[in-house]
Each structure stands twice: as structure tokens, then as C-alpha cells.
Design an enzyme around this catalytic site. Structure first.
Site, PDB file in Angstrom:
ATOM      1  CB  THR A  94      -6.516  -7.210   9.062  1.00  0.00           C
ATOM      2  OG1 THR A  94      -6.704  -8.077   7.893  1.00  0.00           O
ATOM      3  CG2 THR A  94      -5.695  -6.207   9.028  1.00  0.00           C
ATOM      4  CG  ASN A 174      -2.993 -16.636   3.140  1.00  0.00           C
ATOM      5  OD1 ASN A 174      -2.180 -16.752   3.944  1.00  0.00           O
ATOM      6  ND2 ASN A 174      -3.344 -15.851   2.370  1.00  0.00           N
ATOM      7  CD  GLN A 202      -7.402 -19.200   4.802  1.00  0.00           C
ATOM      8  OE1 GLN A 202      -8.375 -19.962   4.462  1.00  0.00           O
ATOM      9  NE2 GLN A 202      -7.257 -17.959   4.096  1.00  0.00           N
ATOM     10  CB  SER A 222     -11.651 -13.581   9.262  1.00  0.00           C
ATOM     11  OG  SER A 222     -12.451 -12.648   8.729  1.00  0.00           O
ATOM     12  CG  HIS A 224     -14.509 -13.069   5.000  1.00  0.00           C
ATOM     13  ND1 HIS A 224     -13.743 -13.330   4.069  1.00  0.00           N
ATOM     14  CD2 HIS A 224     -13.609 -12.413   5.724  1.00  0.00           C
ATOM     15  CE1 HIS A 224     -12.684 -12.721   3.909  1.00  0.00           C
ATOM     16  NE2 HIS A 224     -12.316 -12.189   5.172  1.00  0.00           N
ATOM     17  CB  THR A 260     -22.239   0.545  17.900  1.00  0.00           C
ATOM     18  OG1 THR A 260     -22.274   1.875  18.457  1.00  0.00           O
ATOM     19  CG2 THR A 260     -23.511  -0.156  17.973  1.00  0.00           C
ATOM     20  CB  CYS A 350      -4.998  -8.709   1.247  1.00  0.00           C
ATOM     21  SG  CYS A 350      -5.916  -9.448   2.146  1.00  0.00           S
TER      22      CYS A 350
HETATM   23  N1  PLP Z   1      -4.945 -13.986   7.998  1.00  0.00           N
HETATM   24  C1  PLP Z   1      -5.029 -14.826   7.183  1.00  0.00           C
HETATM   25  C2  PLP Z   1      -4.076 -16.140   6.977  1.00  0.00           C
HETATM   26  C3  PLP Z   1      -6.075 -14.651   5.941  1.00  0.00           C
HETATM   27  O1  PLP Z   1      -6.009 -15.510   4.883  1.00  0.00           O
HETATM   28  C4  PLP Z   1      -6.687 -13.569   5.961  1.00  0.00           C
HETATM   29  C5  PLP Z   1      -7.898 -13.282   4.811  1.00  0.00           C
HETATM   30  O2  PLP Z   1      -7.625 -12.453   3.882  1.00  0.00           O
HETATM   31  C6  PLP Z   1      -6.430 -12.533   6.841  1.00  0.00           C
HETATM   32  C7  PLP Z   1      -5.492 -12.776   7.757  1.00  0.00           C
HETATM   33  C8  PLP Z   1      -7.233 -11.332   7.029  1.00  0.00           C
HETATM   34  O3  PLP Z   1      -8.504 -11.423   7.384  1.00  0.00           O
HETATM   35  P1  PLP Z   1      -9.561 -10.250   7.195  1.00  0.00           P
HETATM   36  O4  PLP Z   1      -9.747 -10.435   5.621  1.00  0.00           O
HETATM   37  O5  PLP Z   1     -10.767 -10.927   8.034  1.00  0.00           O
HETATM   38  O6  PLP Z   1      -9.083  -8.882   7.414  1.00  0.00           O
END
Ligand code: PLP
Length: 397
Positions: A94, A174, A202, A222, A224, A260, A350
Site C-alpha cells: 500500500t 487479487n 499479487q 509485499s 507476506h 530506520t 482489506c
Molecule cells: N494490492 C494488491 C493487489 C493486494 O492484494 C494487496 C494486499 O492486500 C495490496 C495491494 C496491499 O498490500 P499490503 O498488504 O502489503 O499493503
């Protein structure tokens, strides 16, 4: 033999997670997040314990940490075929998209933005914010019924506009898994001198990238999403682009992102990406097999279902979006799946607390008589789990 080894690996991994997860829980929400790979944790552990120096400190503890950050940057650059100077670590996908989009408007002179209604809110809410503040005009590209971006409409919009334009379109959706042709969009942008940002959250860690040969100005990642730690993101900024920092303060990340560094997160990001890349061929084929198997079983065993997007075409192998007929029972489907220890989602994690449902599904399939669930898989899922979920779905619809 391979299958047996994989099974053994999975059992070994299950044992690692045994304290956290009841054995009967089925996790089919890997597009929301993934479990940390124990090998990634191993790589992070020294930096969570004895190697705690601030990477900006000049004595040995600091130098050790600085080396870890720069080695991680080099590794990520190597995997994505980019230059290390083009790789910036952030706190999440994000933040990376916020930085790229805002910089394209404020620093690169873009006064118009073209996006799609299917983007993640990290993009949509950022472009809407800039639009509301009067910093850029905004238009949405037409989406085809199969969820793909209408490239003819994009070309027409680019050709018709006289303003400097930012195109922001995600690589893989996603919620429905549809994939964009990055090269075709990038070439269109080049032709019309537009800036191109793609939310690749993704796909980084899920597909090979060759950024030196991809016409894109910004991409995001990202960790995770590919068995790395939460709270660490990637922003790739093409070397020909110069932007101002979004976060001001110290000189970290070559003055681009003060604060940091998330030392152990960055080390984890790089390790997770290395592992994902090493396992790509085998893992992607295996995961795609699960998706196709679930499609077959659902089609065979349930009536009135449909799949959203283009699941057997240009699509992320890990994501399957299914619409079920709406009944009194199926309206409570996600809740009932949860009661039976099955984790899936209605759309983006989200927005899972939001009342209105998925903006993506509304944009492509506004059928009020359907209930949509996204199932998303990882290498730790099995066909047996698919069988359990399909059998449960038969009872719950
Ligand atoms: N963009 C997409 C396509 C996502 O699937 C996600 C994940 O939730 C994000 C952005 C946001 O990533 P993050 O959770 O690292 O902020």
C-alpha cells in the site's frame, strides 16, 4: 518420489505450525496473506536477536546491519532483473503504490490518471484522493465481461488526452485473478509518453520478472503474499525516473524513504523471494493443479455455480473466484465455512469488514442473486483439502 517429498515437506511444515493452527483448519485465503516459511524465519532470526544494530550506525553492529540490507537489495534486484539502485524497501504494498502514484502526479507532471474499477483500494483510494484535491483528473478504462482490461479503450483514452497521463493498472487482480499484459500496456504508455505504474503485489514472488526488459516505471511488492513477513514492501522505480520522497526525515533508502529500516523484514523479504523463485516451476504447476481440480469438482458436484474472470486463461494460478446461487443458506456462506474451520473470503481482506461487498465483483458481475467467494491456494494446500471444502460447500449451499 517428488510428490512424496512434497508431502513430507508439508507434514514437516505442519508440525512447525502445530501450536498455531488446529490440524483440521483449511486455509484457502492465500491471496490475503500466507504463512511465514520457516526457512525465512531462520534467515530473519539473527536480525531479531544478536544482530540488532541500526543500519545507519557507523560502528560494527551498524555495518553488519547495513550489509544485510544491501545484500537483500542486491538479491531482490537480481531476481527481478533490475538494478539495486531501482529497489526501495517500504512498509507494505500500500505504501509503495501511494508513493508511486502521488509522485507521478506531484513530481512527474501527470495531470490525468487512467485506472480501472477493479484495482485494489491501495490504488483506488489514492487516485480518488488526488482527484478530490484537484491535483489530477481521473478516468476509468472499460472492463470486458471476462474481467480483462479493454486495451482498445485504453489506447483511445491515451490518444485522446493532451495531458501528461499516469496509467495505473494492476498486474494480477487479487479477487478474480485476471492478469494484465504488462508489455502491451507498457508499450502503449511509451507511445503516448505516459507514466506506467502497476500494482504487482499479487505477482512478485509468484511469477518471474525481467524488469530491464519491461516497459514500466513503477511496480510494487509485499512479502507476506509469498511466505515472507508482514510489514515489508517493495517499490521498484525505474532508473530514468526521479521523484521526491513521500516520507521525510533521515537519509535511509538513499533519501527516498526516511525511517530506520525494517532490518529483519527486509532480510525476510529477500529470502522469501529467493525461495519463491527457486520453487516457481514446481510450485506454480502444483497450485494450478489444485485450482483446476477445484473447478472440476465444483462443476461436477454443485449446480448453478459460475467462475468469475478468466480462470483458465490469462489468470493467476492461485486464485479462484466462484459465484454460488443466493439462498437463505448461502447468504451465510463465509460465516458457515468459518464455523467448519475453512478460511476463504468474499474479496479483498482489506475490505472484508465493509457492508457493500466486493467492488471488483460488482464491476464485472452485478448479479444480486449470487454469493461470491474467493478461494486462493498455496503450495501447502492439498487435493484432499479441496475434497473436504467441496463436500462442505454441497451442504452449505
Ligand atoms: N494490492 C494488491 C493487489 C493486494 O492484494 C494487496 C494486499 O492486500 C495490496 C495491494 C496491499 O498490500 P499490503 O498488504 O502489503 O499493503
Amino acid at each position: 518420489m517428488k510428490r512424496l517429498r512434497r508431502k513430507k515437506g508439508r507434514l514437516a511444515l505442519d508440525r512447525e505450525f502445530v501450536l498455531l493452527l488446529p490440524m483440521d483448519r483449511i486455509y484457502f485465503d492465500n491471496a490475503a496473506t500466507t504463512g511465514l516459511d520457516p526457512q525465512v524465519l531462520d534467515a530473519m532470526m539473527p536480525y531479531l536477536t544478536e544482530k540488532f544494530g541500526n543500519p545507519s550506525s557507523i560502528y560494527s553492529y551498524g555495518r553488519e546491519s547495513r550489509l544485510a540490507v544491501e545484500n537483500a537489495r542486491k538479491s531482490v534486484a537480481r531476481v527481478l532483473n533490475a538494478h539495486p539502485a531501482e529497489i526501495f524497501f517500504t512498509s507494505c504494498g500500500t505504501e509503495s503504490s501511494n508513493t508511486a502514484i502521488t509522485a507521478a502526479v506531484r513530481d512527474l507532471g501527470c495531470t490525468h490518471i487512467i485506472t480501472s474499477p477493479l484495482e485494489h483500494h491501495a490504488t483506488l483510494h489514492t487516485v480518488e484522493h488526488l482527484h478530490k484535491r484537484g491535483e489530477a483528473s481521473l478516468s476509468y478504462v472499460h472492463v470486458l465481461p471476462n474481467g480483462h482490461i479493454d486495451l482498445e479503450d485504453l489506447e483511445q483514452q491515451l490518444a485522446a488526452g493532451a495531458e501528461k497521463t499516469l496509467v495505473t493498472l494492476m498486474h494480477a487482480n487479487n479477487e478474480i485473478g485476471n492478469m494484465l499484459d504488462l508489455h502491451s500496456v507498457g508499450e502503449l504508455c511509451k507511445l503516448h509518453s505516459a507514466i506506467f505504474h502497476s500494482d504487482t503485489v499479487q505477482t512478485v514472488g509468484h511469477f518471474p520478472f525481467d524488469l530491464r526488459n519491461t516497459p514500466v516505471h513503477f511496480i510494487t511488492g509485499s512479502s507476506h503474499k509469498f511466505h515472507g513477513p508482514k510489514g515489508v514492501g517493495l517499490l521498484y522505480i525505474n532508473e530514468n525516473v526521479r521523484i521526491q520522497p513521500l516520507i521525510h526525515g533521515g537519509s535511509q533508502e538513499r533519501n527516498m524513504r526516511a525511517g530506520t529500516e525494517n532490518l529483519y523484514g527486509i532480510v525476510g523479504f529477500a529470502r522469501a523471494l529467493e525461495l519463491a523463485t527457486a520453487g516457481y516451476e514446481e510450485d506454480s504447476a502444483y497450485i494450478k493443479g489444485l485450482k483446476v481440480y477445484m473447478m472440476e469438482q465444483l462443476t461436477r458436484q454443485l449446480k448453478g455455480i459460475s467462475f468469475n474472470g478468466d480462470p483458465l486463461g490469462r489468470s493467476l494460478y492461485a486464485v479462484l473466484s466462484v459465484s454460488f446461487p443466493k439462498t437463505e443458506k448461502s447468504e451465510m456462506l463465509l460465516f458457515n465455512l468459518d464455523i467448519h474451520h475453512i478460511c476463504a473470503s468474499g474479496g479483498s481482506a482489506c475490505t472484508s469488514g465493509a457492508e457493500q461487498g466486493s467492488h471488483v465483483i460488482r464491476a464485472i458481475n452485478n448479479n444480486p442473486n449470487q454469493v461470491t467467494v474467493r478461494f486462493s491456494f498455496s503450495k501447502h494446500n492439498t487435493r484432499e483439502q479441496v475434497d473436504v471444502v467441496v463436500a462442505r460447500l454441497k451442504e452449505l449451499i
